[in-house]
Design an enzyme around this catalytic site. Structure first.
Site, short mmCIF file in Angstrom:
data_model
loop_
_atom_site.label_atom_id
_atom_site.label_comp_id
_atom_site.label_asym_id
_atom_site.label_seq_id
_atom_site.Cartn_x
_atom_site.Cartn_y
_atom_site.Cartn_z
N CYS A 145 0.99 -1.00 0.01
CA CYS A 145 -0.19 0.16 0.24
C CYS A 145 0.67 1.20 -0.25
CB CYS A 145 -0.91 -0.16 1.35
SG CYS A 145 -1.09 -0.94 1.46
N TYR B 269 -4.73 -13.45 -3.67
CA TYR B 269 -4.68 -13.14 -1.87
C TYR B 269 -5.34 -13.64 -1.01
CZ TYR B 269 -3.85 -8.82 0.71
OH TYR B 269 -3.02 -8.29 1.90
N HIS C 162 -2.62 -11.83 5.53
CA HIS C 162 -2.87 -10.15 5.88
C HIS C 162 -4.19 -10.22 7.13
CE1 HIS C 162 0.10 -8.29 3.28
NE2 HIS C 162 0.22 -8.84 4.43
#
Ligand code: ADP
Ligand code: SF4
Length: 692
Positions: A29, A168, A171
Site C-alpha cells: 500500500c 491473495y 494478512h
C-alpha cells in the site's frame, strides 16, 4: 558487482514470464492508488528504474462490495479503472521490469462507505472496519458470483498488460479468501466450510479458474500467510503445511508471509532482518514453484544466503524498496555501502491508514517523484559557486548537507556535540529504537566520502561565528527541546509544578535514570513516551505511564506498532493510566485529574518525565535575523531555518525539510504551490442515463 552477489542477478522463470533478477517488490500500500494515480505510477516506475525485476501494485479491489473508502487503494471494478493501471504498467515496462497486480476482495474487512453495498463474508459477522454494521453470510450464488468477479478481474488485468496476477489470501482478516480458510471466520456447514479441504475449496477454485482464464499469458501468484501467530485458533504451521502440500503446483509462484500485517511488516523494535524465515522456510520443500518472501532485507549477503540455503528464490521487499528504490542497482554496481537502509519505523504504513500519499523517514523523495519531480538519485546541479553552511548535524542538517553536496555546492557542517545524529542519536540510544540510527549512519558514511564537504563536531556556533564564516547560504538546523512545563495538546497552560521532580526526556535518553517510581506523562501519543517507559521499566525502575488520551501511544496504530507496544508495556508491568491530565506536581507526588470530570487522583512518584511538546531551539536564527544588516558585509545572502528548528515534527519531517532546503536553494520554486496537483475534471463528459 561483488562475485558472491551474482546469484541475485540470475533470471528466473515464473510461469510464462521470466524476471531478469531476484529483486521482487511485493505488493504494498502507499496511500496513493486510484486517488493519486500519477503519483503512484511514477513512484513504481522509479523503483523499476532502480533495478527491481518485479513491481507489484498494492491490493486492488475487484468489486464495489469491497470498498475501503476512505483508503485510496487500487480498484478494478470496471473498464473505467483501466487507465490508472495502464499508466503504471507502462512506467514499469519501460524499465524492463514485470508488473504484478494483487487482486482482492476484502469480505468482512470493508467500509463500503462509498458504495453503500452490503458487506459479505463466509459467515454472518460484524465487519472489522465499521461499527454497528455486519457482513451477511454468502450463499452459493454469491460464491459463484464472486468466482466470476475474480475471473473477470483477471481477464481485465491481462488486458491492462500485467505479467503477474495474484490470488491473495493473507494478512489475517483483511482478505475474503483467507476468511474462508480460517476456522474462526468460516462457520459454514456446506462444502465451503468445516474440514480444511472444504475451507480451501474456494481458494482452489479461484486459483484454477484464474489459471484457466489467463495462465497461458500471465503468471498466477498465490499470496498466502502461513501463520497468524495465534496458535490453533488461527492459521498455523500444521494447517499451512497441508494447504501448501495440496495446492503446491497450482500457482506459478508462492508469495508467503506471516499474518497479520503488524507481524508481516514487523517494526524494527520487535524483530530483525529475516525474521520470517523460521515460519516460511518449509514452503520450498513442498513445491517446485518459485517462492518469494519478505523480511526487511537490506543486506545483500543475507539475501544471497536466503537463496543459497533454499529458503527463498526471490527476495521480496516492500519497505526496503521504499527506503531505497535503487537498492538492486547499488548492489549490481558494487555500491552496497550506499544502500539507504530501511529503519523499520513504519512511517510508510501510516499512509495507508491515514489515506495520504506515503512518506518514508529515510527516503525524502518517496511520494514526490511526480508531484515535485524529485528523483532519489538525481538532483539539479548547483546554480553558482556559492558556499553553504549548515548549523546542526541532526537528521535535517545531515540530509541538507548531503543533498546540497550532491548538487555540487561546497558545504560546511558544524555540530555542537561530539557526534552527528541529533535527536536520532539520542532516541536510538533507547534499546527499542537502536536501528533508527541508520538515519544518521547512512548520511555520515556518505558525507565522509565527499571532497566538497567539511564537517565538524564539537563546533557550537553563535551568531558572531556564523557571520565570521562568511558562507553565502546558511541553514540553521539546531533542532528542538522537549518542554518541561507539560504544555501540549491537553494542557494549554502549565499546571503547578514542583520543578525538581521533572526530568527531561533528553536526559533519560542520555543515560540518566530518575528516582522511581517514575511517571511518564505522554501527551505526544507517538513512540517516544512508550519507548521511555519501556526503557526505564527494563532497567528495573517502577513506571507509571499516564496519558490524557483513551489509550497510550495511539498514533502507533498507523505504524503497526500499537499492539506490540501494549504487549511489551504490560509484560514489563508498566502501570497504564488513561484519560488523566496533571492537576499539579508536588514534592513526591502527582495530583492527576480526570479529563472528563476533573476528579483528582494522587499518585506517589519520585520523578516525572513529560513527553508533551517541543520548543524550537531557534535562538541562533533569531540572533542572526537581528543582525541582518551585517550579512552583506560578511558575504551572507540567505539564512533559513530547517527541520525541528523551523517546526518540531517527526524524524521523517526533519529529513524532508533538509532535503527540501537543498532542492530549493537558488531554484525558482513557487513557494505558494510547490507541487503539482492531480485535480483533473473532465468538463463536458456525458454520463449514461439511469432507468426512469
Ligand atoms: P533536526 O531533527 O531538525 O535535525 P535535531 O534536534 O535532531 O534537529 O538536531 C539538532 C542538532 O543541532 C543537534 O545535534 C545539536 O547538537 C545541534 N546544534 C544545536 N545548536 C547548535 C549550534 N549553535 N551550533 C552547532 N550545532 C548546534
Ligand atoms: Fe523503512 Fe521507515 Fe521508510 Fe518505512 S518509513 S520504508 S519503515 S525507513
Amino acid at each position: 558487482m561483488e562475485e558472491n552477489h551474482r546469484i541475485l542477478f540470475e533470471p528466473l522463470q515464473i510461469g510464462p514470464k521470466t524476471t531478469k533478477n531476484r529483486f521482487y517488490q511485493v505488493p504494498h500500500c502507499n496511500g496513493m492508488g486510484h486517488r493519486w494515480p500519477r503519483t503512484m505510477a511514477e513512484m513504481r516506475g522509479v523503483k523499476a528504474e532502480g533495478g527491481w525485476g518485479v513491481i507489484c501494485t498494492e491490493e486492488c479491489s475487484i468489486h464495489p462490495t469491497s470498498d475501503l473508502t476512505p483508503a485510496t487503494l487500487m480498484r478494478l471494478w470496471d473498464d473505467s479503472d483501466l487507465a490508472v493501471h495502464e499508466l503504471m504498467i507502462r512506467k514499469v515496462h519501460d524499465q524492463g521490469a514485470l508488473a504484478g497486480i494483487q487482486l482482492v476482495h476484502n469480505g468482512q474487512s470493508v467500509s463500503n462507505y462509498l458504495t453503500r453495498m452490503a458487506p459479505m463474508a463466509p459467515s454472518a459477522t460484524p465487519t472489522d472496519t465499521m461499527n454497528s454494521t455486519q457482513a451477511r453470510a454468502m450463499d452459493k450464488d454469491d460464491i459463484k458470483t464472486l468466482r466470476r468477479w475474480f475471473r473477470e478481474a483477471a481477464l481485465r488485468s491481462r488486458r491492462a498488460g500485467y505479467d503477474i496476477v495474484y490470488v491473495y489470501a493473507a494478512h489475517g482478516l483483511m482478505t475474503l479468501l483467507y476468511q474462508f480458510m480460517l476456522k474462526r471466520t468460516n462457520q459454514r456447514s456446506d462444502e465451503y466450510g468445516g474440514s480444511l479441504e472444504n475451507r480451501v475449496r474456494l481458494v482452489r477454485e479461484v486459483l484454477e479458474e484464474t489459471k484457466d482464464a489467463i495462465g497461458a499469458d500471465c503468471a498466477v501468484a498465490f499470496r498466502f500467510a502461513v501463520d497468524e501467530l495465534l496458535g490453533s485458533e488461527g492459521m498455523n504451521v500444521a494447517e499451512a503445511e497441508d494447504i501448501v502440500g495440496s495446492l503446491a503446483e497450482i500457482p506459478d509462484l508462492w508469495d508467503v508471509n506471516v499474518a497479520d500485517w503488524s507481524n508481516d511488516s514487523l517494526p524494527s523494535r520487535f524483530g530483525t532482518e529475516g525474521s520470517q524465515e523460521d515460519y516460511v522456510s518449509f514452503v520450498k520443500k513442498l513445491t517446485t514453484k518459485p517462492v518469494v518472501g519478505v523480511g526487511r532485507f537490506t543486506s545483500p549477503d543475507t539475501m544471497v544466503s536466503q537463496i543459497k540455503r533454499g529458503v527463498l528464490d526471490l527476495i521480496g521487499a516492500a519497505r526496503p524498496s521504499i527506503a531505497d528504490p535503487f537498492l538492486p542497482k547499488k548492489i549490481e554496481e558494487g555500491r552496497s555501502d550506499e544502500i539507504r537502509e530501511c529503519i523499520g519505523c513504519n512511517m510508510c504504513t501510516s499512509g495507508d491508514y491515514v489515506a495520504y500519499p506515503m512518506r518514508c523517514t529515510q527516503n525524502p523523495t518517496m511520494g514526490e517523484e511526480w508531484r515535485k519531480g524529485w528523483h532519489p538519485e538525481k538532483i539539479p546541479a548547483a546554480k553558482s559557486n556559492d558556499s553553504v553552511l549548515v548549523v546542526g548535524g541532526g537528521p535535517s542538517g545531515l540530509e541538507a548537507t548531503l543533498a546540497v553536496s550532491n548538487r555540487g555546492y561546497d558545504v560546511t557542517l558544524a555540530e555542537a556535540s561530539d557526534q552527528f545524529g541529533g535527536r536520532v542519536a539520542r532516541e536510538s540510544s533507547l534499546p527499542p529504537l537502536r536501528q533508527w540510527n541508520r538515519v544518521a549512519d547512512y548520511r555520515t558514511n556518505l558525507l565522509s566520502t565527499r571532497s566538497n564537504v567539511n564537517s565538524f563536531t564539537q563546533s557550537k556556533l553563535d551568531a558572531a561565528g556564523v557571520l565570521e564564516m562568511g558562507s553565502a547560504h546558511v541553514a540553521i538546523a539546531t533542532g528542538s527541546s522537549w518542554r518541561l512545563d507539560c504544555v501540549g495538546s491537553h494542557h494549554r497552560f502549565a499546571p503547578e509544578i514542583h520543578a525538581p521532580m521533572v526530568v527531561r526526556p533528553e536526559d533519560v535518553m542520555n543515560g540518566v535514570t530518575p528516582k522511581g517510581p517514575v511517571m511518564v506523562f505522554d501527551d505526544d501519543h507517538y513512540y517516544l513516551g512508550g519507548s521511555i517507559a519501556e526503557h526505564l521499566a527494563s532497567s528495573g525502575v517502577e513506571v507509571v505511564l499516564v496519558t490524557p488520551a483513551a489509550e497510550v501511544s495511539g498514533w502507533t496504530h498507523f505504524t503497526l506498532e500499537y499492539e506490540h507496544i501494549q504487549t511489551r508495556l504490560r509484560n514489563l508491568n508498566v502501570e497504564i493510566i488513561c484519560n488523566k491530565g496533571i492537576g499539579s506536581i508536588g514534592d513526591g507526588y502527582v495530583e492527576l485529574e480526570c479529563v472528563f470530570t476533573g476528579k483528582p487522583r494522587r499518585v506517589d512518584v519520585g520523578a516525572v518525565v513529560p513527553v508533551t511538546s517541543r520548543s524550537s531551539d531557534d535562538n541562533l536564527y533569531n540572533e542572526l535575523i537581528k543582525r541582518q544588516d551585517e550579512w552583506a558585509d560578511n558575504g551572507i545572502k540567505t539564512v533559513v531555518r530547517i527541520g525541528d528548528c523551523y517546526v518540531p515534527g517527526t524524524i521523517a519531517q526533519a529529513v524532508y525539510g533538509g532535503h527540501e532546503y537543498a532542492r530549493s536553494l537558488e531554484m525558482p520554486i513557487d513557494k505558494d504551490m510547490p507541487f503539482r496537483r492531480e485535480n483533473d475534471f473532465e468538463v463536458g463528459k456525458v454520463w449514461p442515463e439511469f432507468p426512469s
